[in-house]
Design a protein around this motif. Structure first.
Motif, PDB file in Angstrom:
ATOM      1  N   GLY A 175       0.821  -1.218   0.000  1.00  0.00           N
ATOM      2  CA  GLY A 175       0.000   0.000   0.000  1.00  0.00           C
ATOM      3  C   GLY A 175       0.851   1.262   0.000  1.00  0.00           C
ATOM      4  N   LEU A 191       2.934   4.112  -1.740  1.00  0.00           N
ATOM      5  CA  LEU A 191       3.218   4.738  -3.041  1.00  0.00           C
ATOM      6  C   LEU A 191       4.710   5.088  -3.042  1.00  0.00           C
ATOM      7  N   PHE A 239       7.282   6.359  -4.414  1.00  0.00           N
ATOM      8  CA  PHE A 239       7.683   7.250  -5.499  1.00  0.00           C
ATOM      9  C   PHE A 239       9.199   7.246  -5.686  1.00  0.00           C
ATOM     10  N   VAL A 293       3.636   8.810   1.529  1.00  0.00           N
ATOM     11  CA  VAL A 293       3.893   9.365   0.193  1.00  0.00           C
ATOM     12  C   VAL A 293       4.755  10.625   0.302  1.00  0.00           C
ATOM     13  N   ILE A 347       6.581   8.515 -13.749  1.00  0.00           N
ATOM     14  CA  ILE A 347       5.163   8.890 -13.855  1.00  0.00           C
ATOM     15  C   ILE A 347       4.398   7.924 -14.770  1.00  0.00           C
ATOM     16  N   ILE A 376       3.771   4.823 -12.910  1.00  0.00           N
ATOM     17  CA  ILE A 376       2.689   4.937 -11.932  1.00  0.00           C
ATOM     18  C   ILE A 376       1.332   4.849 -12.650  1.00  0.00           C
ATOM     19  N   LEU A 387      -1.250   1.984 -11.652  1.00  0.00           N
ATOM     20  CA  LEU A 387      -2.601   2.310 -11.186  1.00  0.00           C
ATOM     21  C   LEU A 387      -3.650   1.743 -12.130  1.00  0.00           C
ATOM     22  N   TYR A 431       0.402  12.675 -19.140  1.00  0.00           N
ATOM     23  CA  TYR A 431      -0.177  13.232 -17.920  1.00  0.00           C
ATOM     24  C   TYR A 431      -1.693  13.364 -18.041  1.00  0.00           C
ATOM     25  N   LEU A 468      -3.039  10.070 -17.311  1.00  0.00           N
ATOM     26  CA  LEU A 468      -3.059   9.817 -15.860  1.00  0.00           C
ATOM     27  C   LEU A 468      -4.291  10.468 -15.225  1.00  0.00           C
ATOM     28  N   LEU A 469      -4.553  11.719 -15.603  1.00  0.00           N
ATOM     29  CA  LEU A 469      -5.716  12.420 -15.039  1.00  0.00           C
ATOM     30  C   LEU A 469      -7.011  11.713 -15.421  1.00  0.00           C
ATOM     31  N   ILE A 491      -7.423   8.529 -13.482  1.00  0.00           N
ATOM     32  CA  ILE A 491      -7.769   8.770 -12.082  1.00  0.00           C
ATOM     33  C   ILE A 491      -9.262   9.075 -11.953  1.00  0.00           C
ATOM     34  N   PRO A 515     -10.488   5.129 -10.641  1.00  0.00           N
ATOM     35  CA  PRO A 515      -9.431   5.294  -9.633  1.00  0.00           C
ATOM     36  C   PRO A 515      -8.912   3.965  -9.093  1.00  0.00           C
TER      37      PRO A 515
END
Lengths: 322, 290
Positions: A46, A48, A50, A105, A237, A240, A244, A281, A284-285, A288, A292
């Motif tokens: 769990g 993140l 980074f 995070v 990025i 990720i 996700l 990016y 990614l948005l 999300i 999500p």
């Protein structure tokens, strides 16, 4: 890599398509290995984590320095792996002590800054090349009938690494006791603890394996082009996004990496190379907001063996009855 | 020497305005954001482009840049306020990276990586005059925010931060409050961006990268839910490195890595010991008895 032929020419269409496929697979391989490492840690602990992008960069410089000092690639990789494991263990020891929302995070951002700062202090901000005679060949022009396409060895080896790590992880999570314990920790930590699952050992194991996969991709990168400061943070990025997007399926990360690579190459064809980063990016948005919790469910990619057999028996019985 | 000190002081004071904006969002309202540098960049580029590309006077360009940044931040805040936890943080990360990439690619307006020059309020404005203007603005804004957040607004923000569902059930309009706070924070970011552009005289996308956003976040976390703490944290983290570098006599190439290393370690140490900041939380005004 795009063809110089007119777009209406049938050969040009074939050529564009082949380039598109090669680009997509190459991007998938580069991003996918880091994504698999990140996803493994994120889904089991769990966290993140980074800072894995910074560890990637640090270890690539360790390996490049050893190659420069005349050591073999194997020694370079092993030392980079040990350094990466040490940094991963330090990260895990810090995260374990934290309590409260967002602390992990934010601490991982702190580690990201500190590791990149340490790397720049030790080796400077410039790229570190490797003696060309020791590099893997940069690539090869492959004739496919209607034209020729450049295939980079870095992309091929990353893609192979991605496929191998996905297969091994699929076997591990589906067929071994430790894999089942890891799944139990990722799904319900408290229940797993009450059932006697060694949480710390499982989490540390996830950190070690996830970091090893990430460092393998860093080693391949060093062997192909050398070490630099921007690739690690730049692919963190997208990794990720992929992790996700895969949802709670570590193996699905490889599949999503290929899809994501295809999307990036499509964006490159449609918009040009300059706008690909913004497309990443935006993806990614969009992801999300849309999903999500990720795109895949557990049974989409890797159905449990017993469940599948039971399902097939049920379907056969239904067929006989009708 | 005085000129140098004035420029460092002006930079620290304008950073303090940005940190106050970030404190509103992060320690006060609980929205952890990594996009602060992107909004600073929007404010700075809006001001620089309005003056150098479209020929507006600096006095007119400042309110336009601040208002534009506030509106954009308010809209982004409304959209992102439906996200929670680490997903919200990742979304702000995507906004930060997308905005900086957009500034690099939109060369017709921003000149891309070549950057834009930025004028001051009047052509012969010295560093000392600029420092005075920025320091006075910072103190006035801090006083205004302090009194605003000691009242009912501070209570509402804490309610949203501590338990959003309970706040909503108690009649707090979370969406409206989120939009309000994002707009105010965005306006502060815009003003800080404009002032930084004036101090530096030149802006480029690299100045507002993700690492700078992390640095601002570190200052906001150090400050906690305290307006005076925001000013102290900005002063500390801008002035302390200057003192350290001058005493250690570090080379130019080592300054940024050393800063990243120290800031990163401070952030980790803060998370381990004082995740709510080192300054005490702002005390609310006691309500009058009716």
């Amino acid at each position: 890599m795009r063809s110089d032929l007119s777009p209406s020419h049938p050969e040009a269409e074939v050529s564009d398509f082949v380039h598109f496929v090669v680009d997509a697979l190459g991007a998938a391989g580069r991003i996918g290995m880091l994504a698999v490492g990140f996803a493994l840690i994120f889904r089991i602990t769990g966290h993140l984590h980074f800072a894995i992008g910074a560890i990637w960069t640090f270890c690539s410089y360790v390996m490049a320095s050893l190659l420069e000092a005349g050591q073999s690639a194997i020694v370079g990789f092993l030392v980079a792996l040990v350094v990466g494991w040490f940094l991963a263990a330090v990260s895990y020891a810090i995260y374990r002590r934290l309590s409260g929302e967002f602390t992990v995070v934010l601490a991982s951002f702190g580690l990201f800054l500190a590791i990149l700062g340490g790397q720049a202090l030790l080796w400077g901000a410039t790229a570190k090349g490797v003696d060309p005679s020791r590099l893997m060949a940069q690539g090869q022009l492959v004739d496919y009938g209607a034209g020729r396409v450049f295939v980079a060895w870095l992309d091929v080896s990353c893609l192979l690494g991605l496929a191998i790590s996905a297969v091994i992880l699929a076997w591990f999570f589906g067929r071994t006791g430790a894999g089942v314990q890891s799944t139990a920790v990722s799904e319900n930590r408290d229940l797993a603890r009450s059932m006697g699952v060694p949480i710390v050992r499982i989490e540390l194991f996830a950190y070690m394996i996830g970091t090893a996969i990430a460092i393998a991709s860093a080693a391949l990168h060093v062997m192909a082009v050398g070490a630099d400061t921007f690739t690690g943070p730049n692919i963190t990025i997208p990794a990720i996004v992929v992790a996700l997007g895969a949802g709670p399926v570590v193996v699905g990360t490889a599949v999503i990496a290929v899809l994501f690579g295809a999307m990036l190459s499509l964006a490159q064809l449609a918009l040009g190379t300059e706008w690909v980063t913004i497309a990443t990016y935006t993806a990614l948005l969009a992801l999300i907001f849309w999903k999500p919790a990720g795109l895949l469910r557990h049974d989409v990619i890797f159905p449990p063996r017993r469940g599948l057999r039971a399902g097939l028996r049920f379907l056969k019985a239904e067929g006989r009855a009708s | 020497m005085i000129d140098y000190l004035a420029s460092i002081g002006a930079l620290a004071a304008s950073t303090a305005i940005a940190v106050m904006g970030l404190c509103l969002l992060t320690p006060f309202a609980g929205y952890i954001t990594t996009a602060a540098a992107a909004f600073l960049a929007i404010g700075a580029y809006c001001f620089a482009a309005a003056t150098t590309k479209f020929g507006l006077s600096p006095a007119l360009a400042v309110p336009i840049a601040v208002a534009f940044c506030g509106i954009v931040s308010g809209l982004v805040g409304v959209v992102l306020s439906r996200l929670r936890g680490e997903i919200h943080l990742l979304a702000t990360l995507a906004v930060q990276l997308a905005v900086i990439e957009l500034l690099r690619r939109w060369r017709e307006v921003t000149n891309g990586d070549a950057g834009l020059s930025s004028p001051r309020l009047w052509p012969a404005m010295s560093n000392s005059e600029l420092f005075t203007v920025i320091a006075v603005s910072t103190v006035l804004l801090a006083a205004a925010l302090h009194f605003w957040l000691r009242g009912p607004q501070g209570l509402i923000l804490r309610a949203i931060r501590d338990d959003r569902e309970v706040a909503e059930a108690s009649g707090c309009r979370v969406l409206r409050e989120s939009m309000l706070i994002a707009t105010v924070a965005g306006a502060l970011f815009g003003l800080a961006g404009v002032l930084m552009a004036m101090v530096a005289g030149f802006i480029e996308p690299k100045s507002f990268d993700l690492l700078y956003s992390f640095n601002l976040l570190l200052m906001a976390i150090l400050a906690g839910a305290n307006v005076v703490g925001a000013i102290c944290a900005a002063m500390l983290l801008i002035l302390l490195p200057e003192i350290v570098y001058s005493s250690l006599d570090l080379g130019g190439a080592q300054v940024a890595p050393m800063q990243n290393l120290i800031y990163g370690l401070i952030l980790v140490a803060l998370m381990m010991t004082r995740p709510r900041g080192i300054f005490p939380e702002l005390r609310l005004k006691r309500p009058r008895r009716s």
